[in-house]
Design a protein around this motif. Sequence first.
Motif, mmCIF file in Angstrom:
data_model
loop_
_atom_site.group_PDB
_atom_site.id
_atom_site.type_symbol
_atom_site.label_atom_id
_atom_site.label_comp_id
_atom_site.label_asym_id
_atom_site.label_seq_id
_atom_site.Cartn_x
_atom_site.Cartn_y
_atom_site.Cartn_z
ATOM 1 N N ASP A 85 0.856 -1.197 0.000
ATOM 2 C CA ASP A 85 0.000 0.000 0.000
ATOM 3 C C ASP A 85 0.887 1.241 0.000
ATOM 4 N N LYS A 86 0.350 2.312 -0.556
ATOM 5 C CA LYS A 86 1.089 3.573 -0.584
ATOM 6 C C LYS A 86 1.041 4.215 0.808
ATOM 7 N N LEU A 87 2.160 4.814 1.250
ATOM 8 C CA LEU A 87 2.183 5.521 2.534
ATOM 9 C C LEU A 87 2.764 6.909 2.324
ATOM 10 N N VAL A 88 2.090 7.922 2.856
ATOM 11 C CA VAL A 88 2.646 9.278 2.799
ATOM 12 C C VAL A 88 2.445 9.950 4.163
ATOM 13 N N PRO A 89 3.341 10.888 4.539
ATOM 14 C CA PRO A 89 3.175 11.557 5.838
ATOM 15 C C PRO A 89 1.795 12.202 5.915
ATOM 16 N N SER A 90 1.157 12.093 7.080
ATOM 17 C CA SER A 90 -0.177 12.706 7.191
ATOM 18 C C SER A 90 -0.238 13.630 8.396
ATOM 19 N N GLY A 91 -1.319 14.389 8.467
ATOM 20 C CA GLY A 91 -1.567 15.261 9.614
ATOM 21 C C GLY A 91 -0.409 16.172 9.942
ATOM 22 N N ALA A 92 -0.014 16.162 11.224
ATOM 23 C CA ALA A 92 1.039 17.063 11.697
ATOM 24 C C ALA A 92 2.372 16.789 11.004
ATOM 25 N N ALA A 93 2.621 15.513 10.639
ATOM 26 C CA ALA A 93 3.881 15.160 9.964
ATOM 27 C C ALA A 93 3.938 15.807 8.575
ATOM 28 N N ALA A 94 2.799 15.833 7.874
ATOM 29 C CA ALA A 94 2.740 16.466 6.548
ATOM 30 C C ALA A 94 2.945 17.971 6.684
ATOM 31 N N ASN A 96 4.539 19.522 9.024
ATOM 32 C CA ASN A 96 5.938 19.747 9.391
ATOM 33 C C ASN A 96 6.853 19.633 8.169
ATOM 34 N N LEU A 97 6.622 18.611 7.357
ATOM 35 C CA LEU A 97 7.419 18.391 6.145
ATOM 36 C C LEU A 97 7.347 19.597 5.204
ATOM 37 N N LEU A 98 6.168 20.231 5.160
ATOM 38 C CA LEU A 98 5.958 21.358 4.247
ATOM 39 C C LEU A 98 6.313 22.706 4.873
ATOM 40 N N GLY A 99 6.793 22.668 6.118
ATOM 41 C CA GLY A 99 7.188 23.915 6.783
ATOM 42 C C GLY A 99 6.018 24.745 7.257
ATOM 43 N N LEU A 100 4.821 24.126 7.351
ATOM 44 C CA LEU A 100 3.626 24.862 7.801
ATOM 45 C C LEU A 100 3.503 24.819 9.315
ATOM 46 N N SER A 101 4.317 23.963 9.944
ATOM 47 C CA SER A 101 4.273 23.827 11.398
ATOM 48 C C SER A 101 5.648 23.385 11.866
ATOM 49 N N THR A 102 6.051 23.880 13.029
ATOM 50 C CA THR A 102 7.364 23.473 13.565
ATOM 51 C C THR A 102 7.190 22.321 14.543
ATOM 52 N N GLN A 103 5.934 21.957 14.772
ATOM 53 C CA GLN A 103 5.634 20.889 15.723
ATOM 54 C C GLN A 103 6.029 19.538 15.120
ATOM 55 N N VAL A 104 6.897 18.814 15.828
ATOM 56 C CA VAL A 104 7.280 17.478 15.367
ATOM 57 C C VAL A 104 6.395 16.483 16.099
ATOM 58 N N PRO A 105 5.559 15.739 15.372
ATOM 59 C CA PRO A 105 4.636 14.822 16.051
ATOM 60 C C PRO A 105 5.386 13.737 16.819
ATOM 61 N N GLN A 165 3.215 30.091 1.353
ATOM 62 C CA GLN A 165 4.250 29.227 1.929
ATOM 63 C C GLN A 165 4.388 27.932 1.122
ATOM 64 N N LEU A 166 3.255 27.351 0.756
ATOM 65 C CA LEU A 166 3.272 26.119 -0.037
ATOM 66 C C LEU A 166 3.877 26.375 -1.422
ATOM 67 N N ALA A 167 3.545 27.525 -1.991
ATOM 68 C CA ALA A 167 4.085 27.870 -3.318
ATOM 69 C C ALA A 167 5.619 27.935 -3.280
ATOM 70 N N LYS A 168 6.169 28.381 -2.146
ATOM 71 C CA LYS A 168 7.629 28.468 -2.003
ATOM 72 C C LYS A 168 8.260 27.093 -1.800
ATOM 73 N N ARG A 169 7.513 26.182 -1.181
ATOM 74 C CA ARG A 169 8.053 24.861 -0.827
ATOM 75 C C ARG A 169 8.013 23.849 -1.969
ATOM 76 N N LEU A 170 7.069 24.044 -2.884
ATOM 77 C CA LEU A 170 6.863 23.040 -3.935
ATOM 78 C C LEU A 170 7.667 23.377 -5.182
ATOM 79 N N ASP A 171 7.999 22.328 -5.943
ATOM 80 C CA ASP A 171 8.668 22.600 -7.219
ATOM 81 C C ASP A 171 7.708 22.281 -8.362
ATOM 82 N N ASP A 172 8.178 22.461 -9.592
ATOM 83 C CA ASP A 172 7.286 22.284 -10.754
ATOM 84 C C ASP A 172 6.733 20.863 -10.862
ATOM 85 N N ARG A 173 7.558 19.885 -10.473
ATOM 86 C CA ARG A 173 7.102 18.491 -10.573
ATOM 87 C C ARG A 173 5.956 18.242 -9.585
#
Length: 202
Positions: A85-94, A96-105, A165-173
């Motif tokens: 199955d596919k797994l991707v970071p969710s909730g607070a982890a997502a 944090n990964l995107l720099g929207l929160s400094t909270q590390v779950p 913030q998301l626009a700065k974090r993401l790339d074209d891909r």
Amino acid sequence: MSAISDKIMRRVRAKGRGWAFTPKDFIDFGTRGSVDMALSRLVKDGAIRRIGRGLYDYPRLHQKLGALSPDMDRIAQAVSSQIGDKLVPSGAAAANLLGLSTQVPAKATYATNGASRVKKVAGRTLSIKHARAPLIDNAPVRANAVLQAMVHFGRSNIDADMIDQLAKRLDDRDMKSLVSSRAQMPGWMGDIVLKIDAAMHG
């Protein structure tokens, strides 16, 4: 060392320290039984480490501390390959990964397109929950994390600042994956994706 063990170690070294893997990663080298035997031998020799049922890693080493704990994202990738199955970071982890929160779950939580489950790996708990947002096939981790973060924050809490913030974090891909998958998302998510795209290219 057997020929299979040799081949396994060559692939493991090529991937580098920190890689987490399952017997499936070497199924092209022989039967499942012979791969399992070779992995057991390599664990006994201290070349690799067993971190869970059917899960191994090539530990990163620290001069003073010795073998370091495995990285949770690497573990999640190996578990994803193990359960299919596919797994991707969710909730607070997502977030944090995107720099929207400094909270590390405290607990690593991943969204999946499969069944919810909890796995204990290397003395840590991996919480896998069925995703409330679509998971895009063959998309970069960050692109999928955006959809999981949207669900985490909720429609009414995503403001212009967050979009910038998301626009700065993401790339074209990342952006291409999100825009081309809008049909799979709820309408409000698709609208936010267009706003991020506009902020990125505006």
